[in-house]
Motif scaffolding. Structure first.
Motif, PDB file in Angstrom:
ATOM      1  N   SER A  57     -15.117  14.594 -20.152  1.00 58.64           N
ATOM      2  CA  SER A  57     -16.336  13.915 -19.717  1.00 58.64           C
ATOM      3  C   SER A  57     -16.219  12.392 -19.799  1.00 58.64           C
ATOM      4  CB  SER A  57     -17.511  14.379 -20.584  1.00 58.64           C
ATOM      5  OG  SER A  57     -17.240  14.067 -21.941  1.00 58.64           O
ATOM      6  N   GLU A  58     -15.124  11.895 -20.388  1.00 56.67           N
ATOM      7  CA  GLU A  58     -14.931  10.452 -20.550  1.00 56.67           C
ATOM      8  C   GLU A  58     -14.761   9.786 -19.183  1.00 56.67           C
ATOM      9  OE1 GLU A  58     -11.898   7.528 -23.039  1.00 56.67           O
ATOM     10  OE2 GLU A  58     -11.887   9.674 -23.399  1.00 56.67           O
ATOM     11  N   LYS A  59     -15.397   8.643 -18.995  1.00 52.47           N
ATOM     12  CA  LYS A  59     -15.285   7.919 -17.726  1.00 52.47           C
ATOM     13  C   LYS A  59     -14.486   6.639 -17.930  1.00 52.47           C
ATOM     14  CE  LYS A  59     -19.510   9.598 -15.600  1.00 52.47           C
ATOM     15  NZ  LYS A  59     -18.953  10.387 -14.546  1.00 52.47           N
ATOM     16  N   VAL A  60     -13.618   6.351 -16.974  1.00 59.10           N
ATOM     17  CA  VAL A  60     -12.814   5.128 -16.996  1.00 59.10           C
ATOM     18  C   VAL A  60     -13.005   4.414 -15.665  1.00 59.10           C
ATOM     19  CG1 VAL A  60     -11.073   5.947 -18.634  1.00 59.10           C
ATOM     20  CG2 VAL A  60     -10.747   6.355 -16.217  1.00 59.10           C
ATOM     21  N   PRO A  61     -12.874   3.085 -15.660  1.00 57.49           N
ATOM     22  CA  PRO A  61     -13.039   2.351 -14.398  1.00 57.49           C
ATOM     23  C   PRO A  61     -11.890   2.648 -13.425  1.00 57.49           C
ATOM     24  CG  PRO A  61     -13.050   0.854 -16.291  1.00 57.49           C
ATOM     25  CD  PRO A  61     -12.688   2.201 -16.794  1.00 57.49           C
ATOM     26  N   ARG A  62     -12.259   2.924 -12.193  1.00 61.53           N
ATOM     27  CA  ARG A  62     -11.256   3.134 -11.143  1.00 61.53           C
ATOM     28  C   ARG A  62     -10.888   1.762 -10.588  1.00 61.53           C
ATOM     29  NH1 ARG A  62     -12.014   7.746  -6.980  1.00 61.53           N
ATOM     30  NH2 ARG A  62      -9.813   8.201  -6.814  1.00 61.53           N
ATOM     31  N   ALA A  63      -9.606   1.471 -10.516  1.00 62.19           N
ATOM     32  CA  ALA A  63      -9.153   0.171 -10.016  1.00 62.19           C
ATOM     33  C   ALA A  63      -9.030   0.225  -8.499  1.00 62.19           C
ATOM     34  CB  ALA A  63      -7.815  -0.182 -10.638  1.00 62.19           C
ATOM     35  N   HIS A  64      -9.578  -0.768  -7.844  1.00 61.08           N
ATOM     36  CA  HIS A  64      -9.488  -0.851  -6.385  1.00 61.08           C
ATOM     37  C   HIS A  64      -8.230  -1.638  -6.021  1.00 61.08           C
ATOM     38  CE1 HIS A  64     -10.605  -0.965  -2.223  1.00 61.08           C
ATOM     39  NE2 HIS A  64     -10.444  -2.283  -2.222  1.00 61.08           N
ATOM     40  N   ILE A  65      -7.350  -0.989  -5.277  1.00 58.88           N
ATOM     41  CA  ILE A  65      -6.097  -1.625  -4.866  1.00 58.88           C
ATOM     42  C   ILE A  65      -6.137  -1.841  -3.360  1.00 58.88           C
ATOM     43  CG2 ILE A  65      -3.615  -1.286  -4.636  1.00 58.88           C
ATOM     44  CD1 ILE A  65      -3.595  -0.032  -7.267  1.00 58.88           C
ATOM     45  N   ASP A  66      -5.838  -3.056  -2.943  1.00 60.35           N
ATOM     46  CA  ASP A  66      -5.760  -3.374  -1.519  1.00 60.35           C
ATOM     47  C   ASP A  66      -4.329  -3.165  -1.056  1.00 60.35           C
ATOM     48  OD1 ASP A  66      -8.478  -4.192  -1.311  1.00 60.35           O
ATOM     49  OD2 ASP A  66      -7.937  -6.119  -2.210  1.00 60.35           O
ATOM     50  N   ARG A  67      -4.172  -2.371   0.012  1.00 62.53           N
ATOM     51  CA  ARG A  67      -2.860  -2.145   0.625  1.00 62.53           C
ATOM     52  C   ARG A  67      -2.919  -2.763   2.015  1.00 62.53           C
ATOM     53  NH1 ARG A  67      -3.160   2.344  -2.702  1.00 62.53           N
ATOM     54  NH2 ARG A  67      -1.166   3.019  -3.559  1.00 62.53           N
ATOM     55  N   LYS A  68      -2.083  -3.781   2.233  1.00 64.33           N
ATOM     56  CA  LYS A  68      -2.109  -4.492   3.515  1.00 64.33           C
ATOM     57  C   LYS A  68      -0.743  -4.386   4.175  1.00 64.33           C
ATOM     58  CE  LYS A  68      -3.920  -8.602   5.582  1.00 64.33           C
ATOM     59  NZ  LYS A  68      -4.765  -7.950   6.544  1.00 64.33           N
ATOM     60  N   ASP A  69      -0.722  -3.985   5.443  1.00 65.52           N
ATOM     61  CA  ASP A  69       0.527  -3.931   6.199  1.00 65.52           C
ATOM     62  C   ASP A  69       0.986  -5.343   6.493  1.00 65.52           C
ATOM     63  OD1 ASP A  69       0.855  -1.164   6.362  1.00 65.52           O
ATOM     64  OD2 ASP A  69      -0.500  -1.010   8.077  1.00 65.52           O
ATOM     65  N   MET A  70       2.204  -5.655   6.088  1.00 65.09           N
ATOM     66  CA  MET A  70       2.775  -6.974   6.346  1.00 65.09           C
ATOM     67  C   MET A  70       4.243  -6.809   6.730  1.00 65.09           C
ATOM     68  SD  MET A  70       1.112  -9.398   3.446  1.00 65.09           S
ATOM     69  CE  MET A  70       0.491 -10.784   4.355  1.00 65.09           C
ATOM     70  N   GLN A  71       4.762  -7.820   7.388  1.00 62.13           N
ATOM     71  CA  GLN A  71       6.158  -7.817   7.817  1.00 62.13           C
ATOM     72  C   GLN A  71       6.993  -8.580   6.789  1.00 62.13           C
ATOM     73  OE1 GLN A  71       6.730  -9.789  11.553  1.00 62.13           O
ATOM     74  NE2 GLN A  71       8.786  -8.987  11.816  1.00 62.13           N
ATOM     75  N   TYR A  72       8.081  -7.927   6.331  1.00 62.47           N
ATOM     76  CA  TYR A  72       8.994  -8.590   5.399  1.00 62.47           C
ATOM     77  C   TYR A  72       9.850  -9.550   6.208  1.00 62.47           C
ATOM     78  CZ  TYR A  72      13.048  -9.152   2.327  1.00 62.47           C
ATOM     79  OH  TYR A  72      14.063  -9.670   1.571  1.00 62.47           O
ATOM     80  N   LEU A  73       9.794 -10.844   5.876  1.00 66.04           N
ATOM     81  CA  LEU A  73      10.529 -11.846   6.637  1.00 66.04           C
ATOM     82  C   LEU A  73      11.918 -12.104   6.049  1.00 66.04           C
ATOM     83  CD1 LEU A  73       7.638 -14.369   7.348  1.00 66.04           C
ATOM     84  CD2 LEU A  73       8.604 -12.644   8.885  1.00 66.04           C
ATOM     85  N   TYR A  74      11.959 -12.602   4.809  1.00 64.26           N
ATOM     86  CA  TYR A  74      13.247 -12.935   4.188  1.00 64.26           C
ATOM     87  C   TYR A  74      13.050 -13.183   2.703  1.00 64.26           C
ATOM     88  CZ  TYR A  74      11.479 -17.727   4.546  1.00 64.26           C
ATOM     89  OH  TYR A  74      10.707 -18.852   4.440  1.00 64.26           O
ATOM     90  N   GLN A  75      14.185 -13.237   1.990  1.00 65.93           N
ATOM     91  CA  GLN A  75      14.168 -13.571   0.574  1.00 65.93           C
ATOM     92  C   GLN A  75      14.810 -14.940   0.410  1.00 65.93           C
ATOM     93  OE1 GLN A  75      15.766 -10.585  -2.003  1.00 65.93           O
ATOM     94  NE2 GLN A  75      15.818 -11.942  -3.768  1.00 65.93           N
ATOM     95  N   ASP A  76      14.158 -15.788  -0.387  1.00 67.41           N
ATOM     96  CA  ASP A  76      14.629 -17.148  -0.592  1.00 67.41           C
ATOM     97  C   ASP A  76      14.665 -17.411  -2.092  1.00 67.41           C
ATOM     98  OD1 ASP A  76      15.265 -19.832  -0.303  1.00 67.41           O
ATOM     99  OD2 ASP A  76      13.193 -20.439   0.078  1.00 67.41           O
ATOM    100  N   GLY A  77      15.803 -17.127  -2.715  1.00 62.74           N
ATOM    101  CA  GLY A  77      15.928 -17.328  -4.149  1.00 62.74           C
ATOM    102  C   GLY A  77      15.022 -16.394  -4.924  1.00 62.74           C
ATOM    103  N   GLU A  78      13.998 -16.942  -5.587  1.00 63.10           N
ATOM    104  CA  GLU A  78      13.089 -16.146  -6.418  1.00 63.10           C
ATOM    105  C   GLU A  78      11.859 -15.649  -5.657  1.00 63.10           C
ATOM    106  OE1 GLU A  78      12.747 -16.394 -10.262  1.00 63.10           O
ATOM    107  OE2 GLU A  78      14.862 -16.875 -10.412  1.00 63.10           O
ATOM    108  N   LEU A  79      11.772 -15.931  -4.360  1.00 59.88           N
ATOM    109  CA  LEU A  79      10.593 -15.552  -3.587  1.00 59.88           C
ATOM    110  C   LEU A  79      10.949 -14.671  -2.400  1.00 59.88           C
ATOM    111  CD1 LEU A  79       8.761 -19.004  -3.482  1.00 59.88           C
ATOM    112  CD2 LEU A  79       8.224 -17.067  -4.960  1.00 59.88           C
ATOM    113  N   CYS A  80      10.075 -13.700  -2.116  1.00 56.68           N
ATOM    114  CA  CYS A  80      10.175 -12.882  -0.910  1.00 56.68           C
ATOM    115  C   CYS A  80       9.001 -13.268  -0.026  1.00 56.68           C
ATOM    116  CB  CYS A  80      10.087 -11.404  -1.258  1.00 56.68           C
ATOM    117  SG  CYS A  80      11.425 -10.816  -2.274  1.00 56.68           S
ATOM    118  N   HIS A  81       9.260 -13.478   1.247  1.00 58.14           N
ATOM    119  CA  HIS A  81       8.229 -13.958   2.168  1.00 58.14           C
ATOM    120  C   HIS A  81       7.780 -12.831   3.092  1.00 58.14           C
ATOM    121  CE1 HIS A  81       8.771 -18.192   1.019  1.00 58.14           C
ATOM    122  NE2 HIS A  81      10.023 -17.812   0.803  1.00 58.14           N
TER     123      HIS A  81
END
Length: 185
Positions: A57-81
């Motif tokens: 019967s315990e209730k916990v908060p449901r987390a809302h996650i946004d899933r967005k379609d995006m195009q992977y462009l490239y990786q530049d060192g420590e960042l992915c664009h």
């Protein structure tokens, strides 16, 4: 809010202020005492897995996650664009947040960028991808024991175990969730 009795695999909840995804759950009704729900949850940001128990019967908060379609462009060192194909807006994600998710993704492929309250925490690649074998040892004739495999490197640099008959230059289909060979493309 979601009650523990309604848990399902893949549901994202907030536990102790952390964003967690339910990996597996089990309703337990011991012979003595009250029933409870035993869960394995994975912390979405750190990747750590913990086991928790909840009263049904315990209730916990449901987390809302946004899933967005995006195009992977490239990786530049420590960042992915990545780029949103509707607005052409580009975002940069730290490679630690995309860790392991992009090993089977080529540049210019579509992925799902996962965010919670505006902060990107992960990347979801397509379930199946078709990649070309760039490096593998040739299969030896007569070496055909049932289920024999050999290592191969695909065009993204990831290592996959493939059957002996697969040759360099062939395109294969890979399950990105498990990293397993599924067949020829």
């Amino acid at each position: 809010m979601i009650s523990a009795g309604d848990f399902k695999n893949g549901v994202t909840i907030e536990v102790d202020g952390n964003l967690c995804q339910i990996i597996e759950f089990q309703h337990v009704k011991p012979g003595k005492g009250a029933a409870f729900v035993r869960c394995k949850v994975r912390n979405v940001k750190t990747g750590g897995v913990i086991e928790r128990t909840f009263r049904p019967s315990e209730k916990v908060p449901r987390a809302h996650i946004d899933r967005k379609d995006m195009q992977y462009l490239y990786q530049d060192g420590e960042l992915c664009h990545f780029m949103d194909n509707e607005t052409y807006e580009q975002i940069a994600v730290n490679t630690k947040d995309a860790e392991g998710s992009l090993k089977f993704v080529k540049e210019n492929e579509m992925v799902k960028v996962l965010s919670h309250e505006g902060k990107v925490f992960g990347i979801e690649p397509p379930i199946n991808v078709d990649l070309e074998i760039t490096e593998t040892e040739p299969g030896i004739k007569g070496d055909t024991a049932q289920g024999a495999t050999k290592p191969a490197i695909v065009e993204t640099g990831a290592r996959v175990m493939v059957p002996l008959f697969i040759e360099q230059g062939e395109k294969i289909r890979i399950d990105t969730r498990t990293g397993e060979y599924m067949g020829r493309a």
